[in-house]
Every structure is written in C-alpha cells, then in structure tokens.
Scaffold this active site. Structure first.
Site, PDB file in Angstrom:
ATOM      1  CB  CYS A  23       3.337   1.266   5.785  1.00 29.68           C
ATOM      2  SG  CYS A  23       4.143   0.866   4.228  1.00 29.68           S
ATOM      3  CG  HIS A  24       7.461  -4.275   6.139  1.00 31.59           C
ATOM      4  ND1 HIS A  24       7.090  -5.579   6.371  1.00 31.59           N
ATOM      5  CD2 HIS A  24       8.697  -4.142   6.691  1.00 31.59           C
ATOM      6  CE1 HIS A  24       8.061  -6.200   7.015  1.00 31.59           C
ATOM      7  NE2 HIS A  24       9.044  -5.355   7.219  1.00 31.59           N
ATOM      8  CB  THR A  25       7.888   2.043   3.996  1.00 30.30           C
ATOM      9  OG1 THR A  25       7.316   1.342   2.892  1.00 30.30           O
ATOM     10  CG2 THR A  25       9.012   2.919   3.506  1.00 30.30           C
ATOM     11  CB  CYS A  38       7.178  19.992 -11.537  1.00 23.80           C
ATOM     12  SG  CYS A  38       6.476  18.378 -11.127  1.00 23.80           S
ATOM     13  NE  ARG A  55      10.992  12.709  -8.386  1.00 20.76           N
ATOM     14  CZ  ARG A  55      11.548  12.309  -9.525  1.00 20.76           C
ATOM     15  NH1 ARG A  55      12.576  11.484  -9.504  1.00 20.76           N
ATOM     16  NH2 ARG A  55      11.099  12.734 -10.684  1.00 20.76           N
ATOM     17  CB  CYS A  95       5.713  15.851  -7.606  1.00 20.98           C
ATOM     18  SG  CYS A  95       5.940  17.571  -7.174  1.00 20.98           S
ATOM     19  CB  CYS A 148       2.564  18.078 -11.342  1.00 19.34           C
ATOM     20  SG  CYS A 148       3.130  17.483  -9.735  1.00 19.34           S
ATOM     21  NE  ARG A 169      -0.884  -0.682   6.002  1.00 18.11           N
ATOM     22  CZ  ARG A 169       0.171  -1.262   5.425  1.00 18.11           C
ATOM     23  NH1 ARG A 169       0.667  -2.407   5.885  1.00 18.11           N
ATOM     24  NH2 ARG A 169       0.771  -0.679   4.399  1.00 18.11           N
ATOM     25  CB  CYS A 192       4.405  20.965  -6.916  1.00 17.91           C
ATOM     26  SG  CYS A 192       4.960  20.859  -8.639  1.00 17.91           S
ATOM     27  CG  HIS A 248       4.359   6.319   5.340  1.00 12.10           C
ATOM     28  ND1 HIS A 248       5.066   5.416   6.096  1.00 12.10           N
ATOM     29  CD2 HIS A 248       3.870   5.621   4.289  1.00 12.10           C
ATOM     30  CE1 HIS A 248       5.017   4.236   5.520  1.00 12.10           C
ATOM     31  NE2 HIS A 248       4.285   4.316   4.421  1.00 12.10           N
ATOM     32  CD  GLU A 249      -1.299   2.610   5.524  1.00  6.63           C
ATOM     33  OE1 GLU A 249      -0.562   2.186   4.615  1.00  6.63           O
ATOM     34  OE2 GLU A 249      -1.930   1.861   6.281  1.00  6.63           O
ATOM     35  CB  CYS A 295       0.849   4.332   2.555  1.00  2.00           C
ATOM     36  SG  CYS A 295       2.189   3.367   1.810  1.00  2.00           S
TER      37      CYS A 295
HETATM   38  P1  NAD Z   1       4.055  -6.669   4.930  1.00  2.00           P
HETATM   39  O1  NAD Z   1       5.212  -6.984   5.779  1.00  2.00           O
HETATM   40  O2  NAD Z   1       2.712  -6.586   5.586  1.00  2.00           O
HETATM   41  O3  NAD Z   1       3.931  -7.730   3.738  1.00  2.00           O
HETATM   42  C1  NAD Z   1       5.045  -8.219   3.037  1.00  2.00           C
HETATM   43  C2  NAD Z   1       4.790  -9.695   2.754  1.00  2.00           C
HETATM   44  O4  NAD Z   1       5.846 -10.182   1.890  1.00  2.00           O
HETATM   45  C3  NAD Z   1       4.812 -10.572   4.009  1.00  2.00           C
HETATM   46  O5  NAD Z   1       3.629 -11.342   4.068  1.00  2.00           O
HETATM   47  C4  NAD Z   1       6.059 -11.443   3.819  1.00  2.00           C
HETATM   48  O6  NAD Z   1       5.913 -12.738   4.377  1.00  2.00           O
HETATM   49  C5  NAD Z   1       6.194 -11.475   2.302  1.00  2.00           C
HETATM   50  N1  NAD Z   1       7.544 -11.779   1.797  1.00  2.00           N
HETATM   51  C6  NAD Z   1       8.736 -11.292   2.249  1.00  2.00           C
HETATM   52  N2  NAD Z   1       9.760 -11.791   1.501  1.00  2.00           N
HETATM   53  C7  NAD Z   1       9.200 -12.603   0.570  1.00  2.00           C
HETATM   54  C8  NAD Z   1       9.727 -13.411  -0.489  1.00  2.00           C
HETATM   55  N3  NAD Z   1      11.036 -13.459  -0.724  1.00  2.00           N
HETATM   56  N4  NAD Z   1       8.861 -14.107  -1.251  1.00  2.00           N
HETATM   57  C9  NAD Z   1       7.520 -14.057  -1.015  1.00  2.00           C
HETATM   58  N5  NAD Z   1       6.957 -13.308  -0.027  1.00  2.00           N
HETATM   59  C10 NAD Z   1       7.796 -12.605   0.756  1.00  2.00           C
HETATM   60  O7  NAD Z   1       4.407  -5.279   4.182  1.00  2.00           O
HETATM   61  P2  NAD Z   1       3.464  -4.210   3.445  1.00  2.00           P
HETATM   62  O8  NAD Z   1       3.187  -3.085   4.387  1.00  2.00           O
HETATM   63  O9  NAD Z   1       2.346  -4.912   2.751  1.00  2.00           O
HETATM   64  O10 NAD Z   1       4.496  -3.621   2.361  1.00  2.00           O
HETATM   65  C11 NAD Z   1       4.957  -4.442   1.306  1.00  2.00           C
HETATM   66  C12 NAD Z   1       6.127  -3.790   0.580  1.00  2.00           C
HETATM   67  O11 NAD Z   1       5.673  -2.627  -0.131  1.00  2.00           O
HETATM   68  C13 NAD Z   1       7.243  -3.298   1.497  1.00  2.00           C
HETATM   69  O12 NAD Z   1       8.485  -3.553   0.852  1.00  2.00           O
HETATM   70  C14 NAD Z   1       6.987  -1.815   1.579  1.00  2.00           C
HETATM   71  O13 NAD Z   1       8.143  -1.080   1.934  1.00  2.00           O
HETATM   72  C15 NAD Z   1       6.552  -1.551   0.167  1.00  2.00           C
HETATM   73  N6  NAD Z   1       5.810  -0.295  -0.078  1.00  2.00           N
HETATM   74  C16 NAD Z   1       6.049   0.343  -1.266  1.00  2.00           C
HETATM   75  C17 NAD Z   1       5.356   1.493  -1.582  1.00  2.00           C
HETATM   76  C18 NAD Z   1       5.509   2.161  -2.929  1.00  2.00           C
HETATM   77  O14 NAD Z   1       4.916   3.227  -3.131  1.00  2.00           O
HETATM   78  N7  NAD Z   1       6.256   1.592  -3.862  1.00  2.00           N
HETATM   79  C19 NAD Z   1       4.432   2.012  -0.666  1.00  2.00           C
HETATM   80  C20 NAD Z   1       4.199   1.310   0.511  1.00  2.00           C
HETATM   81  C21 NAD Z   1       4.891   0.160   0.794  1.00  2.00           C
HETATM   82 ZN    ZN Z   2       3.763   2.865   3.204  1.00  2.00          ZN
END
Ligand code: NAD
Ligand code: ZN
Length: 380
Positions: A48-50, A103, A118, A114, A106, A373, A100, A70-71, A178
């Site tokens: 994942c991007h994170t 809390c 969290r 959580c 939850c 993915r 949990c 994490h995925e 995820c």
């Molecule tokens: P990814 O890299 O596959 O997709 C991100 C997309 O955003 C790409 O296609 C990229 O070209 C585009 N992008 C980047 N900057 C941009 C902009 N300024 N304008 C328009 N498009 C833009 O990533 P992903 O795995 O799909 O994750 C996406 C986001 O979600 C990441 O920031 C990730 O960390 C976040 N995330 C959050 C949670 C949560 O629970 N909140 C969970 C998982 C991932």
């Molecule tokens: Zn993720």
C-alpha cells in the site's frame, strides 16, 4: 508446526535497514506471542502507498531497521495468554488499526478509533511490553502499524486481527486488510452519496478506485476521477469512473474545473492521494449547501490544510477516516462475505503478482504508478 508453539521461530523477513534503500531478505527471530497477542503465518501480502511513505521517510518519521507491510492474509500459528476468540489454524486478516471491543470508541457505533489499538504510525514496538518481537542476532527490528506483514511470521495484537471465512481465497481477500475497505468504506460509510448523486474521487490508485466502487455501489450517476497520471484513466473505466480530470491539463485550480462541470460542485468527494493540495481541492470542489468531502490520504507530517472559513459557513462538510470507518473485527468478516457472494469484485485491483524474493519490484511498480495492487506470495 505444533512444535513451534511457545518457541522462537526463525524465518525470512524483508528488512528495511535504511530509508529508501532496497529491503533485504534476512533470517529473523520471531518471539512467541505474549498476553493478548497472536503469531500469524503470513501467506500473502500486498503493498500500500502508506508502506512506501514510511520506507522513503521523506515526509514521515524515520524508524529503522523496520519490517513494513500491513495489507495481508494468513493463518494463526499460536496465541498468547488470554486470547479466546482466535485459535491456531484460523484464517485471518491483520489490520493496521484495532478494535479492543471495550473502550468508549469501540462501544460507540459512531467511531472506529479504538483508544487502545488505533493506528499509530510512529510506534515500532508491541504495546504489551514496549518491546519488539523481531530480532536479528539479538538486535531488535521495529514493527510497523502493529502488523509487519513482510515476514513469514509476525506477531500482532489479537484486537487487530479479523477472523474470516476459511473458504475465502487469501490471495484475493488480503486486499480487504487495507486498500479496498479504506476506499470503499470512505464512500459508503462516511461520504454516503445518495442514488443519482455526483462523486469526485481524487487519486485513482487501489484506494481511490475502491472509493469509486463504493460510489457505483451507492448508485452515483457521475463519478469524476482526478489523477495526475493519465495511465490511470483507462484502468479506472473498469471501476465505474465516468469522467476524468487531469489537473495538469488546466491553468486554473481543479476545484474550479469540477464546479463548472457539475453546475456548482459535486455532492460528495473522496480524496485518496496523500497530497495536501488535492485535499484542499477535494474540499473546495463540493457543492455549497450540502457537499461532503472525505479525506483518506496520509499527509506529509508537516502538512497544513488551508481554506477560507466561508467554505464551511456556506454549508460544506469536511471529514476524514481511517480504514473506511470499519471496525476491523466486527465488520471485516461481513465484507469478506460480500466478496464471497460476488457483491464486490477484488480481482480487478490485482495487477501484479510476485514472489517474496522479488518484493523490491513491488516498490518500484508503485513508485512508477504502474500497479494498483501487487500480491506477494510468501511461500516462494
Ligand atoms: P497509489 O499510489 O496507488 O495511488 C495514489 C494516486 O494518487 C496515484 O494514482 C497518483 O498519481 C495520484 N495522485 C498523487 N498526487 C495527486 C494529486 N495532487 N492530484 C491527483 N492525483 C494525485 O496509493 P494507494 O495505495 O491507493 O493509497 C492512496 C492514499 O491512501 C495514500 O496516501 C495512502 O497512504 C492512503 N491510505 C490511507 C488509509 C486510511 O485508512 N486513511 C489507508 C490506506 C491508505
Ligand atoms: Zn494501507
């Protein structure tokens, strides 16, 4: 594997020794699970991007050596003291944020945050004793998001583990751990578009395309996909995205472009980029009077959200969510059943498959914007 219960397991893990440097497959020692923990044999993991942000550590706190990931999906190998809801052999999805079940969060139907479990991106140890369960020749290796799935075996708090239908194919449902739930839930649980509404999705990676799937599932009439990478647009058609906007094609802010396309703004928007400017655009492109924007992307640690307060006074709403507002243990088994009943499709998110030894290629693919993915098989 019964002989491993209570023992240290030696296995392969992909260790990040330094920010941005290729992971190294090392033999690591994985300690037995302590109270309320489980040790899981990971069978499939994806990227994942994170994971990439924290490995690059450009906009996030560096913590190394660390085992990312994490995925994922796997099978419980052993359980620690006090674990009653999981047993060896259970098919499970580890989740980066926990439940949990005790809390105030939850117990509230309104929250999945959580108090105990969290998401905590900066913690590298288990909460039980503040120590890592991973080591190499006695040197501790940090955990990531409490999951660290880039290892053949990992130790996770039992509150961050969802037990699922053993019939479910783990090489597919691992993405529910995820990406899919995060995007799909951000739309259906948080943005809540009504039938016939217009939805903008910023970022068309796996998370954003899952948000688009949520919009289609909810009956949205127009789904506007926004991305800087034009390669994403062809792919996004399979996910119900009806129109495309590349901010680079315009010399004015993308929120103005979207407002023109939609007679004043979209009903809902979901931001899945992690880019602060996209977050601001996602908010400012919703219609006054009723529009709701939901932030999902993980921002740079120093990012600041700036918008004029009048954008709120004119009745726009800004929200944010982790894990699509799902409670991992309570809700995830049901999402697995949605897949088993063919209500949702996961195959189209899986663009690549690699063996564990090729894990660095999965990072390259994500950095190039070439993959949605990539499933990594741990057994070869
Ligand atoms: P990814 O890299 O596959 O997709 C991100 C997309 O955003 C790409 O296609 C990229 O070209 C585009 N992008 C980047 N900057 C941009 C902009 N300024 N304008 C328009 N498009 C833009 O990533 P992903 O795995 O799909 O994750 C996406 C986001 O979600 C990441 O920031 C990730 O960390 C976040 N995330 C959050 C949670 C949560 O629970 N909140 C969970 C998982 C991932
Ligand atoms: Zn993720």
């Amino acid at each position: 594997m019964s002989s491993t219960v209570g023992q240290v397991i030696k296995c392969k893990a992909a260790v990040a020794w330094e920010a941005g440097k290729p992971l190294v497959i090392e033999e690591v020692e994985v300690a037995p699970p302590q109270a309320m923990e489980v040790r899981i044999k990971i069978l499939f993991t994806s990227l994942c991007h994170t994971d990439v942000y924290f490995w690059e550590a450009k906009g996030q706190k560096p913590l190394f050596p660390r085992i990312f990931g994490h995925e994922a999906a796997g099978i419980v190998e052993s359980v620690g003291e006090g674990v009653t809801e999981l047993a060896p052999g259970d098919h499970v999805l580890p989740v980066f944020t926990g439940e949990c079940k005790e809390c105030t969060h939850c117990l509230s139907e309104e929250s999945n945050m959580c108090s105990l479990l969290r998401i905590n991106t900066d913690r590298g140890e288990m909460i039980n004793d503040g120590q890592s369960r991973f080591s190499i020749n006695g040197q501790p290796v940090y955990h990531f998001l409490g999951t660290s799935t880039f290892s053949e075996y990992t130790v996770v708090h039992s509150g961050c583990v969802a037990k699922i239908n053993p019939q479910a194919p783990l090489d597919k449902v691992c993405i529910l751990s995820c990406g899919f739930c995060t995007g799909f839930g951000a739309t259906v649980n948080v943005a809540k578009p009504t039938k016939g509404s217009t939805v903008a999705v910023f970022g068309l990676g796996a998370v954003g395309l899952s948000a688009a799937e949520g919009a289609r599932y909810a009956g949205a009439s127009r789904i506007i996909g926004v991305d800087l990478n034009p390669k994403r647009f062809e792919e996004a058609k399979k996910f119900g995205v009806t129109e495309f906007v590349n901010p680079n094609d315009y010399d004015r802010p993308v929120q103005e472009v979207i407002a023109e396309m939609t007679n004043g703004g979209v009903d809902r928007s979901v931001e899945c980029t992690g880019n602060i400017n996209a977050m601001i655009s996602a908010f400012e492109c919703v219609h006054d009077g009723w529009g709701v924007a939901v932030l999902v992307g993980v921002p740079h640690k120093d990012a600041v959200f700036k918008t004029h307060p009048v954008n709120f006074l004119t009745e726009r709403t800004l929200k944010g969510t982790f894990y699509g507002h799902y409670k991992p243990r309570t809700d995830l088994p049901g999402v697995v059943e949605m897949y088993m009943n063919k209500e949702i499709e996961l195959e189209k998110f899986i663009t690549h498959e690699l063996s564990f030894s090729e894990i660095n290629k999965a990072f390259d693919l994500m950095l190039q914007g070439a993959s949605l993915r990539c499933i990594i098989r741990m057994d070869d």
